[in-house]
Design a protein around this motif. Structure first.
Motif, PDB file in Angstrom:
ATOM      1  N   PHE A 201       0.820  -1.200   0.000  1.00 27.13           N
ATOM      2  CA  PHE A 201       0.000   0.000   0.000  1.00 27.13           C
ATOM      3  C   PHE A 201       0.862   1.261   0.000  1.00 27.13           C
ATOM      4  CE2 PHE A 201       0.033  -1.884   4.329  1.00 27.13           C
ATOM      5  CZ  PHE A 201       0.846  -0.959   4.972  1.00 27.13           C
ATOM      6  N   ILE A 202       0.268   2.359  -0.461  1.00 27.88           N
ATOM      7  CA  ILE A 202       0.892   3.679  -0.400  1.00 27.88           C
ATOM      8  C   ILE A 202       0.557   4.295   0.956  1.00 27.88           C
ATOM      9  CG2 ILE A 202       0.953   5.999  -1.408  1.00 27.88           C
ATOM     10  CD1 ILE A 202       0.116   4.735  -4.075  1.00 27.88           C
ATOM     11  N   ASN A 203       1.558   4.808   1.663  1.00 29.54           N
ATOM     12  CA  ASN A 203       1.345   5.499   2.927  1.00 29.54           C
ATOM     13  C   ASN A 203       1.145   6.990   2.666  1.00 29.54           C
ATOM     14  OD1 ASN A 203       2.145   3.343   5.094  1.00 29.54           O
ATOM     15  ND2 ASN A 203       3.751   3.247   3.552  1.00 29.54           N
ATOM     16  N   VAL A 204       0.163   7.597   3.337  1.00 29.41           N
ATOM     17  CA  VAL A 204      -0.076   9.041   3.236  1.00 29.41           C
ATOM     18  C   VAL A 204      -0.278   9.591   4.650  1.00 29.41           C
ATOM     19  CG1 VAL A 204      -1.636  10.849   2.436  1.00 29.41           C
ATOM     20  CG2 VAL A 204      -1.044   8.957   0.915  1.00 29.41           C
ATOM     21  N   ALA A 205       0.411  10.684   4.954  1.00 33.92           N
ATOM     22  CA  ALA A 205       0.292  11.305   6.275  1.00 33.92           C
ATOM     23  C   ALA A 205       0.790  12.734   6.188  1.00 33.92           C
ATOM     24  CB  ALA A 205       1.104  10.523   7.315  1.00 33.92           C
TER      25      ALA A 205
ATOM     26  N   GLY B 107       6.834   9.635  -2.612  1.00 33.34           N
ATOM     27  CA  GLY B 107       7.607  10.854  -2.836  1.00 33.34           C
ATOM     28  C   GLY B 107       6.808  12.135  -2.885  1.00 33.34           C
ATOM     29  N   LEU B 108       5.495  12.065  -2.702  1.00 32.39           N
ATOM     30  CA  LEU B 108       4.684  13.277  -2.698  1.00 32.39           C
ATOM     31  C   LEU B 108       5.028  14.139  -1.487  1.00 32.39           C
ATOM     32  CD1 LEU B 108       2.160  14.582  -4.196  1.00 32.39           C
ATOM     33  CD2 LEU B 108       0.814  13.605  -2.334  1.00 32.39           C
ATOM     34  N   ASN B 109       5.072  15.440  -1.672  1.00 32.44           N
ATOM     35  CA  ASN B 109       5.285  16.389  -0.565  1.00 32.44           C
ATOM     36  C   ASN B 109       4.649  17.701  -0.986  1.00 32.44           C
ATOM     37  OD1 ASN B 109       6.146  18.089   1.486  1.00 32.44           O
ATOM     38  ND2 ASN B 109       8.176  17.165   1.625  1.00 32.44           N
ATOM     39  N   ILE B 110       3.408  17.951  -0.534  1.00 34.02           N
ATOM     40  CA  ILE B 110       2.640  19.089  -1.017  1.00 34.02           C
ATOM     41  C   ILE B 110       2.037  19.876   0.142  1.00 34.02           C
ATOM     42  CG2 ILE B 110       2.036  17.970  -3.201  1.00 34.02           C
ATOM     43  CD1 ILE B 110      -0.771  17.430  -1.956  1.00 34.02           C
ATOM     44  N   ALA B 111       1.762  21.140  -0.100  1.00 37.78           N
ATOM     45  CA  ALA B 111       1.029  21.949   0.861  1.00 37.78           C
ATOM     46  C   ALA B 111      -0.414  21.478   0.915  1.00 37.78           C
ATOM     47  CB  ALA B 111       1.088  23.419   0.455  1.00 37.78           C
TER      48      ALA B 111
ATOM     49  N   LEU C  38       6.021   6.840   7.978  1.00 43.96           N
ATOM     50  CA  LEU C  38       6.587   8.036   7.348  1.00 43.96           C
ATOM     51  C   LEU C  38       7.274   8.980   8.328  1.00 43.96           C
ATOM     52  CD1 LEU C  38       3.631   8.822   4.910  1.00 43.96           C
ATOM     53  CD2 LEU C  38       5.872   7.931   4.278  1.00 43.96           C
ATOM     54  N   ASN C  39       7.030   8.812   9.632  1.00 45.52           N
ATOM     55  CA  ASN C  39       7.525   9.802  10.602  1.00 45.52           C
ATOM     56  C   ASN C  39       8.234   9.177  11.803  1.00 45.52           C
ATOM     57  OD1 ASN C  39       6.272  12.570   9.696  1.00 45.52           O
ATOM     58  ND2 ASN C  39       4.594  11.094   9.539  1.00 45.52           N
TER      59      ASN C  39
END
Length: 430
Positions: A211-215, A234-238, A276-277
């Motif tokens: 799965f893709i992790n998003v946080a 690799g996404l990093n958005i406001a 992710l953190n």
């Protein structure tokens, strides 16, 4: 209201929000198709907010979710403060984070002991589990109560965080109240550490999922309020750019909305946050995780129970850090109405909670958009179920498949699991 939606009540018997039906078609011991139907009556939530004074929104949203009222209010006040160009003090921001810590402790403890642990240990309920694990259950109840007390510091409650307002709080606690609670938080540190060890020792199913992790991601703090939205791809958005990268759709075979990233499902919530953190965890929490022997980042969704335990430990340590040497300050800064658009994203216990508000010069909400943790995880749940049940064995009995499917779903949004009888299974074999 500027938006109208038809509510399809159907011709069958009345159903509760959260009722889940899983349709499986199995051919030659392989799952041919799978569809998860989660009933969610249309709440017209965004339309309900439109035309209302923005100052009424935080208290209204506190009633939406029984396990995440603080997160709903934090996303609301931050989004509306952005629209109104209202800038709360650093002290107010810190105290809001304390409330988020309380919600994480309360919600995660509830999920671990009421939903996940009985599943994995072979019990049908918390009451049944308490006969064999009385000390562990008492620990869970103490931790849950401690989280609720943190929220109540600000004249809020664990189910309705009414102490929050645009610009700050309606009330701030006294030094004596805080001092007493900090002592209880310090006393709970060994219990939180033991919780990580206990969950890490549970014999959890092995189920690897790609799965893709998003946080959220903050440069110098484990994320709760604010930061950018990041992913394991690799996404990093406001947060303002959310709608450019995420697509929210209506599920064709359910009554829920779901969100995709680049056309693909993704995971939000404690395991995704930890994956992710984890480098932002304080030393004692990181060490407690290391001792479990579980390697993070993990692709086993069942490790969510360990991630929740680690976040309970973290939230207690962070609340102590924020409240140590507490001095009361002004409870709010004045917010003046103006026309504008504001965005916010916070980490609810169950995952990211994105809000957007457009207000007019009189401070009325002209448009509101909310993407809840359940919407983030819906597509991932269905994808996970397909892989997990295929690995588990489609040749197993219907009851075994149903129970295993419930375990998988309960790793995600507890609102689904605790609001209904839960999962009805329809299996067609050929």
């Amino acid at each position: 209201m500027s938006e109208q939606q038809a509510v399809d009540t159907g011709s069958g018997p009345a159903r509760l929000d959260g009722d889940a039906i899983l349709d499986l078609r199995i051919r030659n011991a392989r799952i041919e198709s799978l569809a998860l139907h989660i009933f969610e009556q249309s709440r017209l939530l965004s339309a309900f907010l439109e035309g209302r004074a923005c100052f009424d929104v935080p208290d209204t949203l506190a009633r939406i979710c029984g396990t995440g009222p603080v997160a709903y209010q934090m996303s609301a006040v931050q989004g509306l403060e952005s629209a109104l160009d209202c800038r709360p003090t650093a002290w107010i921001q810190a105290m809001r984070r304390v409330m988020c810590c309380g919600e994480w402790i309360a919600s995660h403890s509830l999920h671990i002991y009421l939903l996940a642990a009985p599943d994995f240990l072979g019990f049908s309920s918390l009451a049944e589990m308490s006969r064999d694990f009385p000390d562990e259950v008492r620990r869970g109840l103490r931790l849950h109560n401690l989280g609720c007390e943190l929220i109540r510091l600000f004249h809020a409650s664990s189910s309705r965080a009414a102490g929050v307002r645009i610009g700050g709080f309606h009330h701030v606690p006294s030094k004596a109240q805080v001092r007493q609670l900090v002592e209880r938080l310090r006393a709970a540190l060994p219990e939180a550490e033991a919780l990580v060890a206990w969950t890490g020792a549970i014999d959890l199913p092995s189920s690897e999922q790609a799965f893709i992790n998003v946080a959220l991601r903050h440069p110098d703090a484990y994320p709760m309020c604010g930061g950018t939205i990041v992913s394991s791809t690799g996404l990093n958005i406001a947060v303002e750019s959310f709608e450019r990268y995420f697509q929210v759709h209506r599920d064709p075979h359910s009554k829920t909305d779901y969100s995709l990233i680049e056309g693909r499902p993704y995971l939000a919530g404690p395991l995704a946050r930890l994956n992710l953190n984890r480098d932002l965890l304080p030393g004692p929490v990181a060490e407690a995780l290391r001792k479990t022997g579980i390697a993070f980042p993990s692709r086993n969704i069942f490790h969510s129970i360990v991630a929740r335990a680690a976040e309970v430990y973290f939230a207690i340590t962070d609340a102590i850090r924020l409240l140590d040497g507490y001095e009361p300050q002004a409870s709010y800064v004045e917010a003046r109405t103006r026309a504008g658009t504001g965005f916010a994203c916070t980490e609810a216990p169950q995952g990211i909670l994105w809000h957007c508000y457009e207000v007019d010069a009189q401070g009325r909400v002209m448009r509101a958009r909310i993407v809840s943790p359940a919407m983030h995880n819906q597509a991932c749940i269905e994808e996970d179920l397909f892989g997990a049940l295929q690995s588990f064995g489609p040749e197993r009995t219907d009851e075994e498949l149903r129970q295993y499917g419930e375990r998988v779903i309960r790793n995600y949004d507890p609102c689904i699991a605790c609001s209904s009888d839960f999962l009805d299974l329809n299996v067609v074999r050929s």
